[in-house]
Design a protein around this motif. Structure first.
Motif, mmCIF file in Angstrom:
data_model
loop_
_atom_site.group_PDB
_atom_site.id
_atom_site.type_symbol
_atom_site.label_atom_id
_atom_site.label_comp_id
_atom_site.label_asym_id
_atom_site.label_seq_id
_atom_site.Cartn_x
_atom_site.Cartn_y
_atom_site.Cartn_z
ATOM 1 N N GLY A 193 0.812 -1.158 -0.126
ATOM 2 C CA GLY A 193 -0.090 -0.041 0.084
ATOM 3 C C GLY A 193 0.717 1.163 0.037
ATOM 4 O O GLY A 193 0.410 2.408 0.484
ATOM 5 N N MET A 194 2.041 1.256 -0.456
ATOM 6 C CA MET A 194 3.182 2.133 -0.320
ATOM 7 C C MET A 194 3.086 3.113 -1.824
ATOM 8 O O MET A 194 2.519 2.345 -2.955
ATOM 9 C CB MET A 194 4.489 1.513 -0.231
ATOM 10 N N THR A 195 3.363 4.402 -1.686
ATOM 11 C CA THR A 195 3.493 5.120 -2.993
ATOM 12 C C THR A 195 4.887 4.751 -3.732
ATOM 13 O O THR A 195 5.809 4.787 -3.065
ATOM 14 C CB THR A 195 3.492 6.629 -2.732
ATOM 15 N N PHE A 196 4.595 4.395 -4.940
ATOM 16 C CA PHE A 196 5.863 3.996 -5.812
ATOM 17 C C PHE A 196 5.781 5.180 -6.941
ATOM 18 O O PHE A 196 4.775 5.502 -7.563
ATOM 19 C CB PHE A 196 5.682 2.685 -6.289
ATOM 20 N N VAL A 197 6.916 5.399 -7.166
ATOM 21 C CA VAL A 197 7.317 6.562 -8.380
ATOM 22 C C VAL A 197 8.367 5.893 -9.169
ATOM 23 O O VAL A 197 9.585 5.824 -8.543
ATOM 24 C CB VAL A 197 7.834 7.866 -7.898
ATOM 25 N N PHE A 198 7.913 5.596 -10.026
ATOM 26 C CA PHE A 198 8.628 4.484 -11.300
ATOM 27 C C PHE A 198 9.297 5.316 -12.563
ATOM 28 O O PHE A 198 8.377 5.903 -13.015
ATOM 29 C CB PHE A 198 7.954 3.417 -11.506
ATOM 30 N N VAL A 199 10.387 5.112 -12.691
ATOM 31 C CA VAL A 199 11.157 5.903 -13.778
ATOM 32 C C VAL A 199 11.419 4.999 -14.907
ATOM 33 O O VAL A 199 11.834 3.649 -14.716
ATOM 34 C CB VAL A 199 12.245 6.812 -13.544
#
Length: 353
Positions: A193-199
């Motif tokens: 349930g974590m915020t992931f920011v993926f490049v």
């Protein structure tokens, strides 16, 4: 490691962000973004578009020239990397070669001076989530690329940050392993349930994994949306071309029923814009003698079998289109065949530019 409940504290707000270098180049040029708590959000674009620069600013590894970043409602100006509730997974894994898997994962927990019992519980939990329980006592130099990436993920999430930043973490892996880890990473994000920011620069990877995607173009946000919206309704010609769409025809006129292009008229209630997009899967091919009223005469000039589908290049006058057929019955057209192409209205969109 129990599933975390996403809260507003894990949201990211980016306002008018600029990163200008000494030579005057703007890697970021007025970026505005809101990333929701618990979202798998992807920054997508070609090399040099600014996506990694943006990720480094979120991590506290670079400083913006102007604008503001807030994480969990807290302004990040002047907050060093180690004071942010953010962890980063790099393409290079960045594991400690002199530590085994267990001690690599434990590093951040040891820096927090947690007691040994808590550390071991956390390690066992995250090892189970990432599928590396049997590797905990193995030296990292004895691991495969996929195993090292799982260790890097475990080390990043064991500290339970609000935000996990991932800088093209799968790009060095072979295609089969990369595909498996894409699904595993998505499942891990759901569980935590974590915020992931993926490049990434890989369009397919972004569509498989993301809740939403921001497409960057020369330091600016070209479009933000869900994977279906980005693919089916690209906002600009740049987004359409970057997402792999080759079927773009100049709009040469309009009437009350639709738009006019060099290969004919297409009916629909289209937005304003300079090019008509025709998605390859929306084109159906038929024998020339079975012509319907809306059929476009064409000739097959190329054919590529792609496993689950067959891709055709068809010449429509002076223009070449790509048609993608998943029906085995449509695989009989050889180069040189005279065909009629019909287009499903749902596969059309008009884009700016």
């Amino acid at each position: 490691m129990s599933k975390q409940t996403a809260t507003p504290s894990s949201s990211i707000e980016i306002n008018a962000l600029v990163r200008r270098f000494a030579d005057g180049h703007r890697a970021l040029d007025g970026v505005d973004l809101d990333i929701a708590a618990g979202e798998f959000f992807t920054l997508l674009g070609p090399s040099g578009c600014g996506k990694t620069t943006l990720l480094r600013i979120l991590a506290g590894l670079d400083t913006p020239s102007a604008g503001e970043v807030r994480i969990g409602g807290r302004a990040m100006a002047g907050v060093p990397a180690h004071r942010r509730s953010v962890n980063t997974v790099f393409q290079s894994y960045a594991l400690f070669p002199h530590r085994n898997v267990r001690r690599n994962i434990a590093f951040g927990l040891e820096m927090q001076r947690l007691d040994a019992v808590t550390i071991e519980k956390r390690i066992d939990s995250v090892a189970g989530l990432t599928g590396i329980t049997t590797l905990l006592d193995r030296p990292v130099d004895q691991l495969s690329g996929g195993q090292r990436q799982r260790v890097a993920l475990a080390r990043a999430v064991v500290n339970e940050p609000d935000v996990l930043l991932l800088d093209e973490p799968l790009s060095a892996l072979d295609a089969g392993l990369r595909g498996r880890l894409q699904l595993e990473l998505r499942e891990l994000q759901h569980r935590l349930g974590m915020t992931f920011v993926f490049v990434t620069h890989d369009q397919q990877e972004a569509m498989i994994m993301s809740d939403r995607i921001a497409v960057l173009d020369r330091g600016r946000i070209a479009q933000v949306g869900t994977p279906p919206a980005i693919y089916e309704q690209p906002a600009t010609r740049f987004v359409a071309e970057f997402m792999g769409h080759e079927n773009l025809l100049a709009v040469t006129g309009r009437d009350e029923h639709g738009v006019i292009t060099p290969i004919g008229h297409f009916a629909g209630a289209f937005a304003e814009g300079g090019h008509l997009l025709i998605r390859p899967e929306a084109i159906s091919l038929g024998r020339r003698q079975a012509a319907g009223p809306s059929a476009i005469p064409a000739q097959v000039v190329g054919r590529v079998y792609r496993g689950g589908s067959t891709e055709y290049r068809i010449a429509c006058g002076d223009h070449t289109l790509i048609a993608r057929a998943s029906d085995p019955a449509a695989e009989g057209f050889e180069p040189g065949a005279e065909v009629n192409a019909t287009v499903a209205p749902a596969g059309l969109a008009v884009v700016a530019g």
